[in-house]
Design an enzyme around this catalytic site. Sequence first.
Site, PDB file in Angstrom:
ATOM      1  N   CYS A 114       0.963  -1.019   0.357  1.00  0.00           N
ATOM      2  CA  CYS A 114       0.021  -0.169   0.163  1.00  0.00           C
ATOM      3  C   CYS A 114       0.772   1.239   0.222  1.00  0.00           C
ATOM      4  O   CYS A 114       1.533   0.990   0.314  1.00  0.00           O
ATOM      5  CB  CYS A 114      -0.945  -0.131   1.150  1.00  0.00           C
ATOM      6  SG  CYS A 114       0.132   0.333   2.512  1.00  0.00           S
ATOM      7  N   ASN A 163       2.591   1.241   4.455  1.00  0.00           N
ATOM      8  CA  ASN A 163       2.635   0.546   4.974  1.00  0.00           C
ATOM      9  C   ASN A 163       2.699   0.294   5.870  1.00  0.00           C
ATOM     10  O   ASN A 163       3.101   0.004   6.925  1.00  0.00           O
ATOM     11  CB  ASN A 163       4.203  -0.490   4.706  1.00  0.00           C
ATOM     12  CG  ASN A 163       4.540  -1.960   4.788  1.00  0.00           C
ATOM     13  OD1 ASN A 163       5.729  -1.932   5.224  1.00  0.00           O
ATOM     14  ND2 ASN A 163       4.028  -2.339   5.128  1.00  0.00           N
ATOM     15  N   CYS A 214      -0.916   1.011   7.120  1.00  0.00           N
ATOM     16  CA  CYS A 214      -2.867   0.101   7.559  1.00  0.00           C
ATOM     17  C   CYS A 214      -2.508  -1.126   6.821  1.00  0.00           C
ATOM     18  O   CYS A 214      -3.063  -1.815   7.390  1.00  0.00           O
ATOM     19  CB  CYS A 214      -3.346   1.518   7.207  1.00  0.00           C
ATOM     20  SG  CYS A 214      -3.661   3.362   8.197  1.00  0.00           S
ATOM     21  N   ARG A 215      -2.763  -0.603   5.312  1.00  0.00           N
ATOM     22  CA  ARG A 215      -3.261  -2.219   4.518  1.00  0.00           C
ATOM     23  C   ARG A 215      -2.652  -3.248   4.394  1.00  0.00           C
ATOM     24  O   ARG A 215      -2.957  -4.424   4.832  1.00  0.00           O
ATOM     25  CB  ARG A 215      -3.733  -1.562   3.307  1.00  0.00           C
ATOM     26  CG  ARG A 215      -5.299  -0.785   3.318  1.00  0.00           C
ATOM     27  CD  ARG A 215      -5.981  -0.191   1.947  1.00  0.00           C
ATOM     28  NE  ARG A 215      -4.296   1.179   1.972  1.00  0.00           N
ATOM     29  CZ  ARG A 215      -4.396   1.942   0.463  1.00  0.00           C
ATOM     30  NH1 ARG A 215      -4.694   1.414  -0.497  1.00  0.00           N
ATOM     31  NH2 ARG A 215      -3.679   3.218   0.445  1.00  0.00           N
ATOM     32  N   SER A 216      -1.829  -2.664   3.915  1.00  0.00           N
ATOM     33  CA  SER A 216      -0.844  -3.702   3.399  1.00  0.00           C
ATOM     34  C   SER A 216       0.478  -4.386   5.283  1.00  0.00           C
ATOM     35  O   SER A 216      -0.106  -5.930   4.408  1.00  0.00           O
ATOM     36  CB  SER A 216       0.447  -3.257   2.855  1.00  0.00           C
ATOM     37  OG  SER A 216       1.583  -2.257   2.982  1.00  0.00           O
ATOM     38  N   ASP A 222      -7.548   3.645   2.207  1.00  0.00           N
ATOM     39  CA  ASP A 222      -6.808   3.790   3.041  1.00  0.00           C
ATOM     40  C   ASP A 222      -7.812   4.347   4.018  1.00  0.00           C
ATOM     41  O   ASP A 222      -8.245   5.001   4.103  1.00  0.00           O
ATOM     42  CB  ASP A 222      -5.835   5.035   2.297  1.00  0.00           C
ATOM     43  CG  ASP A 222      -4.521   5.109   2.909  1.00  0.00           C
ATOM     44  OD1 ASP A 222      -5.117   4.942   4.537  1.00  0.00           O
ATOM     45  OD2 ASP A 222      -3.494   5.403   2.777  1.00  0.00           O
TER      46      ASP A 222
END
Length: 158
Positions: free
Chosen positions: A13, A16, A18-20, A130
């Site tokens: 993301c 690096n 939050c999402r990933s 995000d």
Amino acid sequence: MATTGSKSALFVCLGNICRSPIAEAVFRKMATDAGVVDKWRIDSAATSTYEIGNPPDHRGQACMKKHDVPMKHVAKQVTKDDFMDFDYILCMDESNMSELNRKAKAVKNSSAKVELLGSYDPEKQLIINDPYYGSDDDFEKVYEQCVRCCTAFLKMNS
């Protein structure tokens, strides 16, 4: 460092944090629960340099704790080697995708398959938005999307 297996997936993301790292933690737990984690190299990274060296967002960590998903990661940026070392680079949105495709062009032996993680979602939610500027509910939504996508991805690759 994850054990080097016969398959590999890098979740990506923007920052690096939050999402990933959520996707990485979810996939690692699924692979562990399925007894196949030793066959995988699993990691996550950023397209940007904004958060390098930082831990995952505290809201994401709280969400993972609530779901009993272990999460331990320090933000880092995607490297040229990643395009040769990983089978799959799974990203969260079109902006990540275009940045990764741009970076891949600069790598002579790029062999990684760059895809949207959302392309595996049975509910067809292609983009994992995000949650950084959002609420705890937004992190929960990211978690749920990652669970659906990672379940389908693991099934296709086992």
